[in-house]
Design a protein around this motif. Structure first.
Motif, PDB file in Angstrom:
ATOM      1  N   PRO A   1       0.821  -1.223   0.000  1.00 57.00           N
ATOM      2  CA  PRO A   1       0.000   0.000   0.000  1.00 57.00           C
ATOM      3  C   PRO A   1       0.852   1.269   0.000  1.00 57.00           C
ATOM      4  O   PRO A   1       0.478   2.266  -0.642  1.00 57.00           O
ATOM      5  N   ASN A   2       1.966   1.243   0.687  1.00 61.51           N
ATOM      6  CA  ASN A   2       2.858   2.395   0.707  1.00 61.51           C
ATOM      7  C   ASN A   2       3.304   2.767  -0.700  1.00 61.51           C
ATOM      8  O   ASN A   2       3.343   3.932  -1.067  1.00 61.51           O
ATOM      9  N   TYR A   3       3.637   1.755  -1.461  1.00 65.26           N
ATOM     10  CA  TYR A   3       4.068   1.978  -2.843  1.00 65.26           C
ATOM     11  C   TYR A   3       2.962   2.663  -3.644  1.00 65.26           C
ATOM     12  O   TYR A   3       3.202   3.604  -4.397  1.00 65.26           O
ATOM     13  N   MET A   4       1.720   2.195  -3.419  1.00 61.38           N
ATOM     14  CA  MET A   4       0.605   2.777  -4.163  1.00 61.38           C
ATOM     15  C   MET A   4       0.384   4.230  -3.778  1.00 61.38           C
ATOM     16  O   MET A   4       0.087   5.076  -4.622  1.00 61.38           O
ATOM     17  N   ILE A   5       0.511   4.529  -2.483  1.00 64.89           N
ATOM     18  CA  ILE A   5       0.314   5.905  -2.024  1.00 64.89           C
ATOM     19  C   ILE A   5       1.389   6.822  -2.601  1.00 64.89           C
ATOM     20  O   ILE A   5       1.107   7.941  -3.031  1.00 64.89           O
TER      21      ILE A   5
END
Lengths: 295, 308
Positions: free
Chosen positions: A147-151
């Motif tokens: 999720p961090n990557y997506m954010i």
């Protein structure tokens, strides 16, 4: 039994001359520490020795821990390897300085700034905010990686230094650690500064921060170590932006022909955070001034 | 600011007033908490939401309800191995490294000056030495050039080299040893700091009250005085021992031989980064999170009893 307390004696052990310490106990503890210490330090000694071994000693049977004919060829090999790479070595080093320096300074500053009101002010939402931070300590970073990557993509900062630096500001660990230390500072100190007309930012900068120096140095060491270990491989695509750690790892992964260089890489990766700790150590461990300021 | 008296006309009004008056506090909190919500809270929530979907990063997520969890708990044999390994790992390394941190910090505190600085360095260095644990790959290497094999063969304990990290029964115990070597980290440092903040006059008072030796001193004076550090150390230790993945992947590989070194996090990384099954991977993450919270509640209850 009377002892002369006025004479300062030079002794290995602390408080021994005053309270509850037996010689036999000291000896047992000393031996125990020696045995455990050897276990802890031996692998690191091997790292150092391997870096100094010529190739024939690296592949020797039976293996020896200590180097016979130390030489620095491995270091020069690594240097040649690195300077032949597509991106110049200095660029990797610059990247590392920006990422590690930025991540460490920013985290220490932001976490301390937020810890001060949590420790010394009263305002609505204080408890819930702190509880969330404590809860977040139980979430390991691997879990939020995706999720961090997506954010980060959504923010549009992918493939910039910010993609590595900004998330590093936000660990719960730093805030928790520094808030606990700030709570030990007596309220009266803050109050008297207020009476003298200092505003909150000034109190934070001129009174709180100098008094929690051991705490934020500890935090700096921890953060430095985790930033230094960051290869940035998830967020940084351009070779131009990758940190030294990444370049070093590539050499380790390039196979047995470069055993010597790989041994040096292991040494460098370990030596830098340990050196940083040694530099900060005296401040972290010895100057716990806060303990002398109890109300 | 906080000490000013509030005129309470009614509750809502006073809350609004309080918020207005705490403007400075919120401004100071803002930089950290904006980033904290963006990079810690939001990912956690996203991850929990994804755990109820099928998502491969390319197409839009598709809602599947509890399917991921059902598959995980009933159909996934490797996950059972992962849970078993993680629990064995956590139950051993968690408490052992916690007590190692405490005991070593306490003993180091008995020394002074240069000796103390040196001992702190020796015990703390492994945990900050970055990837230096790859040295264990050389120590445990499966051919006769490995240090362990080399020494055991020279002293005639074994005649053939042992494939330490490729033999099922050795993998987990060896990972535990390496983890213990690495585990004197944050907790250890906070304990050392905590021990120094204990009020020295308490020891004198305790001696007058009849505390006889250093063990009693530790239990009746030292530990109760450093409860916040004890709590913090416990949280760190639990997170570390449940989230172990790096050393398993680096030393034993992912997947390791017959999944002997598989843990919950290596399983999660397997699905998340190799198979692109984000939904399933998120479900694993959520289960791990529940594990950690549960254990922490338990440990907090135990720690409250210290010295009381």
């Amino acid at each position: 039994m009377k002892r002369d307390y006025s004479k300062p004696k030079k002794r290995l052990f602390h408080r021994q001359k005053t309270l509850n310490r037996s010689m036999a106990g000291n000896l047992t503890l000393f031996l125990f520490m020696a045995v455990c210490g050897v276990f802890m330090v031996l692998p690191l000694i091997m790292v150092v020795n391997n870096a100094l071994k010529p190739l024939d000693e690296l592949f020797r049977y039976p293996p020896k821990i200590f180097v016979r004919n130390p030489e620095f060829d491995n270091f020069s090999d690594l240097f040649v390897l690195m300077s032949n790479s597509w991106v110049p070595l200095s660029r990797y080093i610059l990247n590392t300085v920006i990422i590690t320096g930025g991540g460490t300074i920013g985290h220490v500053l932001f976490a301390s700034l937020a810890a001060y009101p949590l420790a010394k002010h009263n305002f609505p939402g204080k408890n819930i905010l702190f509880k969330i931070v404590v809860l977040s300590l139980m979430f390991s970073w691997q879990v939020t990686q995706i999720p961090n990557y997506m954010i980060i993509s959504w923010l549009g900062i992918n493939n910039t230094y910010l993609a590595v630096i900004l998330p590093a500001f936000a660990y719960g660990l730093g805030l928790y650690l520094i808030k606990q230390f700030m709570e030990q500072i007596p309220d009266s100190l803050v109050e008297s500064a207020r009476l003298d007309g200092a505003n909150e930012y000034r109190i934070f900068w001129a009174i709180i921060m100098p008094n929690v120096k051991p705490a934020w140095l500890t935090l700096a060491v921890l953060q430095f170590q985790s930033m230094w270990g960051n290869t940035g491989s998830t967020y940084l695509r351009s070779e131009q932006l990758k940190p030294l750690q990444y370049a070093l790892q590539q050499i380790v992964n390039s196979g047995p022909a470069r055993q010597g260089a790989a041994a040096v890489v292991t040494f460098i990766i370990a030596a830098i955070p340990i050196t940083f700790f040694i530099i900060c150590q005296s401040s972290i461990i010895e100057t716990m001034t806060t303990s002398g300021m109890k109300e | 600011m906080s000490k000013k008296t509030t005129k309470t006309t009614n509750n809502e009004w006073s809350l609004l007033n309080q918020i207005k008056r705490s403007k400075t506090s919120y401004i100071m909190l803002a930089p950290y908490f904006i980033l904290f919500f963006l990079f810690t809270i939001l990912p956690v929530i996203t991850s929990i939401v994804f755990s109820f979907t099928n998502f491969n990063m390319l197409e839009l997520p598709e809602f599947v309800g509890w399917d991921n969890y059902i598959r995980l708990l009933l159909d996934d044999d490797i996950f059972k191995t992962a849970i078993r390994n993680t629990l064995i790992f956590a139950v051993i390394t968690g408490p052992v490294s916690y007590f190692m941190c405490l005991i070593f910090a306490w003993i180091i505190n008995e020394f002074k000056g240069k000796v103390r600085a040196l001992l702190t360095l020796i015990f703390y260095a492994p945990s900050i030495s970055g990837n230096a644990f790859v040295i264990w790959l050389i120590i445990l290497s499966g051919d006769r050039y490995g240090y362990l094999n080399g020494f055991l063969m020279r002293w005639d304990f074994i005649s053939e080299p042992i494939l330490w990290l490729k033999t099922e029964k050795y993998v987990l115990p060896l990972l535990i040893i390496v983890q213990l070597w690495l585990s004197l980290g944050t907790g250890f440092l906070t304990f050392i700091a905590g021990l120094q903040t204990v009020d020295k006059t308490l020891y004198e008072a305790a001696a007058v009250d009849g505390v006889k030796n250093r063990w009693q001193e530790l239990f009746y004076v030292t530990l109760p005085s450093m409860k916040p550090q004890l709590m913090f150390g416990a949280v760190m230790q639990i997170t570390q021992s449940f989230a172990v993945a790096d050393i398993s992947i680096q030393l034993a590989g992912n997947p390791s031989i017959n999944y002997a070194g598989t843990t919950i996090v290596t399983h999660l990384l397997d699905f998340g980064t190799f198979r692109y099954e984000m939904g399933y991977s998120s479900a694993i993450a959520s289960v791990l999170f529940l594990f950690m919270i549960g254990t922490n509640k338990l440990v907090q209850r135990l720690l409250r009893k210290v010295g009381s």
